[in-house]
Design a protein around this motif. Structure first.
Motif, mmCIF file in Angstrom:
data_model
loop_
_atom_site.group_PDB
_atom_site.id
_atom_site.type_symbol
_atom_site.label_atom_id
_atom_site.label_comp_id
_atom_site.label_asym_id
_atom_site.label_seq_id
_atom_site.Cartn_x
_atom_site.Cartn_y
_atom_site.Cartn_z
ATOM 1 N N UNK A 198 28.663 -15.578 -33.314
ATOM 2 C CA UNK A 198 30.026 -16.099 -33.409
ATOM 3 C C UNK A 198 30.755 -15.600 -34.649
ATOM 4 N N UNK A 199 30.036 -15.440 -35.745
ATOM 5 C CA UNK A 199 30.679 -15.046 -36.998
ATOM 6 C C UNK A 199 31.048 -13.570 -37.037
ATOM 7 N N UNK A 200 30.261 -12.726 -36.384
ATOM 8 C CA UNK A 200 30.447 -11.280 -36.524
ATOM 9 C C UNK A 200 31.402 -10.688 -35.490
ATOM 10 N N UNK A 201 31.600 -11.385 -34.389
ATOM 11 C CA UNK A 201 32.433 -10.828 -33.338
ATOM 12 C C UNK A 201 31.724 -9.799 -32.483
ATOM 13 N N UNK A 202 30.400 -9.700 -32.618
ATOM 14 C CA UNK A 202 29.670 -8.748 -31.783
ATOM 15 C C UNK A 202 29.466 -9.326 -30.381
ATOM 16 N N UNK A 203 29.052 -8.466 -29.462
ATOM 17 C CA UNK A 203 28.915 -8.879 -28.064
ATOM 18 C C UNK A 203 27.587 -9.565 -27.789
ATOM 19 N N UNK A 204 26.569 -9.251 -28.576
ATOM 20 C CA UNK A 204 25.233 -9.820 -28.359
ATOM 21 C C UNK A 204 24.434 -9.656 -29.636
ATOM 22 N N UNK A 205 23.309 -10.342 -29.696
ATOM 23 C CA UNK A 205 22.402 -10.172 -30.826
ATOM 24 C C UNK A 205 21.031 -9.753 -30.306
ATOM 25 N N UNK A 206 20.348 -8.983 -31.119
ATOM 26 C CA UNK A 206 18.989 -8.533 -30.815
ATOM 27 C C UNK A 206 18.030 -9.260 -31.754
ATOM 28 N N UNK A 207 16.988 -9.821 -31.195
ATOM 29 C CA UNK A 207 15.999 -10.542 -31.991
ATOM 30 C C UNK A 207 14.697 -9.756 -31.957
ATOM 31 N N UNK A 208 14.182 -9.431 -33.128
ATOM 32 C CA UNK A 208 12.940 -8.682 -33.224
ATOM 33 C C UNK A 208 11.828 -9.518 -33.816
ATOM 34 N N UNK A 209 11.700 -9.475 -35.143
ATOM 35 C CA UNK A 209 10.601 -10.182 -35.805
ATOM 36 C C UNK A 209 10.629 -11.685 -35.530
ATOM 37 N N UNK A 210 11.824 -12.256 -35.338
ATOM 38 C CA UNK A 210 11.919 -13.690 -35.079
ATOM 39 C C UNK A 210 11.311 -14.125 -33.768
ATOM 40 N N UNK A 211 11.062 -13.161 -32.861
ATOM 41 C CA UNK A 211 10.491 -13.496 -31.556
ATOM 42 C C UNK A 211 8.991 -13.258 -31.478
ATOM 43 N N UNK A 212 8.396 -12.694 -32.519
ATOM 44 C CA UNK A 212 6.988 -12.336 -32.441
ATOM 45 C C UNK A 212 6.095 -13.549 -32.213
ATOM 46 N N UNK A 213 6.317 -14.600 -32.971
ATOM 47 C CA UNK A 213 5.509 -15.804 -32.802
ATOM 48 C C UNK A 213 6.195 -16.889 -32.023
ATOM 49 N N UNK A 214 7.487 -16.713 -31.752
ATOM 50 C CA UNK A 214 8.263 -17.754 -31.060
ATOM 51 C C UNK A 214 9.165 -17.140 -30.003
ATOM 52 N N UNK A 215 8.602 -16.573 -28.949
ATOM 53 C CA UNK A 215 9.439 -15.915 -27.934
ATOM 54 C C UNK A 215 10.384 -16.857 -27.204
ATOM 55 N N UNK A 216 10.142 -18.164 -27.321
ATOM 56 C CA UNK A 216 11.041 -19.135 -26.687
ATOM 57 C C UNK A 216 12.392 -19.221 -27.388
ATOM 58 N N UNK A 217 12.556 -18.465 -28.491
ATOM 59 C CA UNK A 217 13.831 -18.479 -29.211
ATOM 60 C C UNK A 217 14.987 -18.054 -28.311
ATOM 61 N N UNK A 218 14.713 -17.203 -27.324
ATOM 62 C CA UNK A 218 15.783 -16.737 -26.437
ATOM 63 C C UNK A 218 16.321 -17.881 -25.583
#
Length: 312
Positions: A198-218
């Motif tokens: 929301x802050x950046x105005x981008x169309x989507x975000x990519x999650x890398x290291x944050x999903x390694x142990x917690x894939x339910x973040x999506x």
């Protein structure tokens, strides 16, 4: 994400709500030469509309050959990595090194575009170092040569993964180009994913290291975007069953010996923050067989065998 985003882990990410995935980074030169081990990445069993083949290289002719082979293999999305900071990659003139050579970067994007009619994305960094933060210019260059999507990691190459990601760089790129921009970096959880989006105005975000142990973040981020209450992290038994399913997929894809070795890091990531995690990590590192590793995962995550069969 080399050695991480293989087909087994990608399938686990899909089960947990990830909508779009990228392969491990592969060498365009090796693909062009027909290197058997590298070409195997093009035979990914899950290639389809939600999977991009991620390549790196600095020679337009080799990138064009890789684009042809990607199209022949059935990929519909090709990603050029111009953001990798790894010394071996940049020493060859590829990865983030291309941001230091706009003319060559332009030629590389153009070569891929000529050889590939599907979605073409380009992954970049903020720049090479603090004195050359040229992400908006490189993004505009890539768009001009036909890129459909720009992915931005807002650290410089000299930063590596240290310090803080400067998301104002993502916002600047989003303002500069008309194609969709994806932001990546320091997204540790679902709330930070939604905030950065929301802050950046981008169309989507990519999650890398944050999903390694917690894939339910999506799935959690999707709930927040809908305005729903964020669901809690899964119970340990659910995490354990998910790991065991990934383990089975990994054995099918790479064989038991390799699967046992590679599964250790995923189990350790999943256990992080849980009581007894340190001792569990030590035990799982020493177990040589699939049966022993599966039993240790069942024990630690309190997975009932019957429940596992029911969930599979």
């Amino acid at each position: 994400m080399a050695g991480v985003t293989d087909p087994a882990f990608r399938e686990r990410l899909r089960r947990n709500g990830c909508r779009y995935l990228f392969t491990e980074m592969v060498s365009a030169a090796a693909v062009a030469r027909g290197n058997r081990r590298t070409v195997a990445y093009l035979e990914a069993p899950d290639r389809g509309p939600d999977l991009a083949l991620q390549v790196f290289g600095s020679r337009p002719d080799e990138l064009a050959a890789a684009a042809d082979k990607a199209a022949e293999a059935g990929f519909v999305h090709l990603d050029l990595n111009m953001g990798c900071p790894v010394r071996k990659v940049v020493r060859s003139g590829a990865g983030a090194a291309l941001m230091n050579d706009p003319a060559l970067a332009r030629a590389c994007v153009a070569a891929l575009r000529r050889g590939f009619s599907g979605v073409l994305s380009v992954k970049i960094r903020a720049g090479w170092d603090a004195t050359s933060r040229n992400a908006p210019e490189i993004a505009a260059l890539a768009e001009g040569e036909g890129a459909d999507l720009i992915v931005v990691h807002p650290r410089t190459r000299s930063q590596g993964y240290a310090g803080r990601a400067d998301w104002s760089v993502v916002a600047a790129v989003a303002e500069r180009v008309s194609v969709p921009v994806v932001g990546n970096g320091d997204i540790a959880d679902a709330r930070s994913a939604v905030d950065r989006l929301r802050e950046s105005g981008c169309a989507a975000v990519m999650i890398g290291r944050g999903a390694l142990g917690a894939p339910w973040v999506f799935g959690q981020a999707e709930a927040l975007l809908r305005g729903d209450e964020m669901p809690p992290a899964p119970a340990p038994a659910r995490i354990g069953r998910d790991l065991l399913e990934q383990f089975r997929d990994l054995v099918r894809w790479k064989g038991e010996r390799v699967a046992v070795a590679e599964m250790r890091k995923f189990a350790a990531w999943a256990a992080r923050g849980m009581p007894g995690a340190t001792a569990f990590r030590r035990r799982i590192q020493s177990l040589p067989t699939r049966a022993e590793a599966e039993e240790e995962i069942r024990r630690f995550f309190q997975v009932e065998t019957a429940g596992e069969r029911e969930a599979a």
